[in-house]
Write an enzyme that holds these catalytic residues in place. Structure first.
Site, PDB file in Angstrom:
ATOM      1  N   ASP A  37       0.912  -1.219   0.018  1.00  0.00           N
ATOM      2  CA  ASP A  37       0.108  -0.041   0.122  1.00  0.00           C
ATOM      3  C   ASP A  37       0.932   1.090  -0.016  1.00  0.00           C
ATOM      4  OD1 ASP A  37      -2.240   1.623   0.195  1.00  0.00           O
ATOM      5  OD2 ASP A  37      -1.681   1.837   2.420  1.00  0.00           O
ATOM      6  N   GLU A  69      -2.407  -1.815  -4.583  1.00  0.00           N
ATOM      7  CA  GLU A  69      -3.518  -1.294  -4.890  1.00  0.00           C
ATOM      8  C   GLU A  69      -3.332  -0.227  -5.978  1.00  0.00           C
ATOM      9  OE1 GLU A  69      -6.177  -1.047  -1.548  1.00  0.00           O
ATOM     10  OE2 GLU A  69      -7.156   0.557  -2.143  1.00  0.00           O
ATOM     11  N   ASP A 129      -1.804   1.091   7.356  1.00  0.00           N
ATOM     12  CA  ASP A 129      -1.216   0.903   5.939  1.00  0.00           C
ATOM     13  C   ASP A 129      -0.886  -0.698   5.848  1.00  0.00           C
ATOM     14  OD1 ASP A 129      -1.612   3.431   5.289  1.00  0.00           O
ATOM     15  OD2 ASP A 129       0.387   4.217   5.856  1.00  0.00           O
TER      16      ASP A 129
END
Lengths: 165, 165
Positions: free
Chosen positions: B7, B67, B139
């Site tokens: 992430d 992502e 995160d």
């Protein structure tokens, strides 16, 4: 001092290498790293990283100058451009080189002496300063412009140091 | 198969490593790479690149899942985030790993079974699926989520292949 200028882009990344000899500038090389725009983003970033790494290995610059990018109104375009620019910067720091960033205003002021100069004026002056009849790619000319900007900033800093200001 | 989920962020980049064993998921490690936000951008990117490279060397994942970022309305934020995300992707491809990208919708659907799930629901399900009492950083939880998404997509692809669809 040998300077590598980089004009990053997700499609093509321009590069230009110059050498300062006292107050004189000498052109060494320029060109572009072209990515396959139909390839996945990771593959395109690898092309940019490998390209910058290869140019550094071949021409052994001592410093890298990179333009602060034009702020696109479109966040998606800014995001993709950020990937390309970050990749070029990482290739430079991985090679142990310092990276200096200059705004478009700084580049125009350094090359043309006028911060609101247009793109054509900058490219004309880049050719004149480096005594080049032509520069094949626009992105390569922009990369030479940011390299010249670093050379001038450095000369100015030295002059200021010498005069004790 | 061992999967590294990432992430990316310009301040902190979360990572999470899981392993698939048949239909079961096993948690291996998670954490964050924190950058010095007062350092120059090139230095922060080097921290991200070196961090991802070190994690890959230590845990030997076979694939990286990342992502697709939330599209900020602010082009400046998108640009900086792009630098961080591009850097993480380059570290993965430089290590010879395939990189798969998943949208937030895909991650939510895979983890919660509902594409409009909120962040808290995703994190709750990540903990439940991996049998973790707590995940220290948000995160890192998001990174585990995208790793789980890749594991599920892979299982689904295999099922579709087996049934000849």
């Amino acid at each position: 001092m040998r300077i590598l200028g980089i004009d990053p882009g997700s499609r093509t990344t321009g590069y230009g290498i110059i050498e300062t000899q006292g107050n004189r500038l000498r052109h060494i090389d320029n060109g572009i790293i072209a990515t396959n725009t139909t390839a996945p983003l990771a593959t395109r970033l690898k092309t940019i990283h490998d390209g910058v790494t290869r140019i550094i290995a071949e021409f052994a610059p001592e410093v890298v100058a990179i333009e602060q990018v034009f702020l696109a109104k479109n966040p998606q375009a800014a995001l993709v451009l950020g990937h390309a620019r970050g990749t070029a910067m990482v290739a430079a720091v991985n090679a142990g080189l310092p990276v200096h960033e200059y705004s478009a205003l700084q580049v125009k002021s350094a090359v043309v002496g006028y911060g609101r100069a247009d793109k054509a004026q900058v490219q004309q002056m880049v050719k004149a300063l480096l005594n080049l009849p032509e520069i094949a790619q626009e992105d390569a000319a922009d990369a030479l412009g940011v390299a010249i900007c670093h050379a001038h900033s450095r000369t100015l800093n030295q002059a200021l140091t010498r005069t004790g200001r």
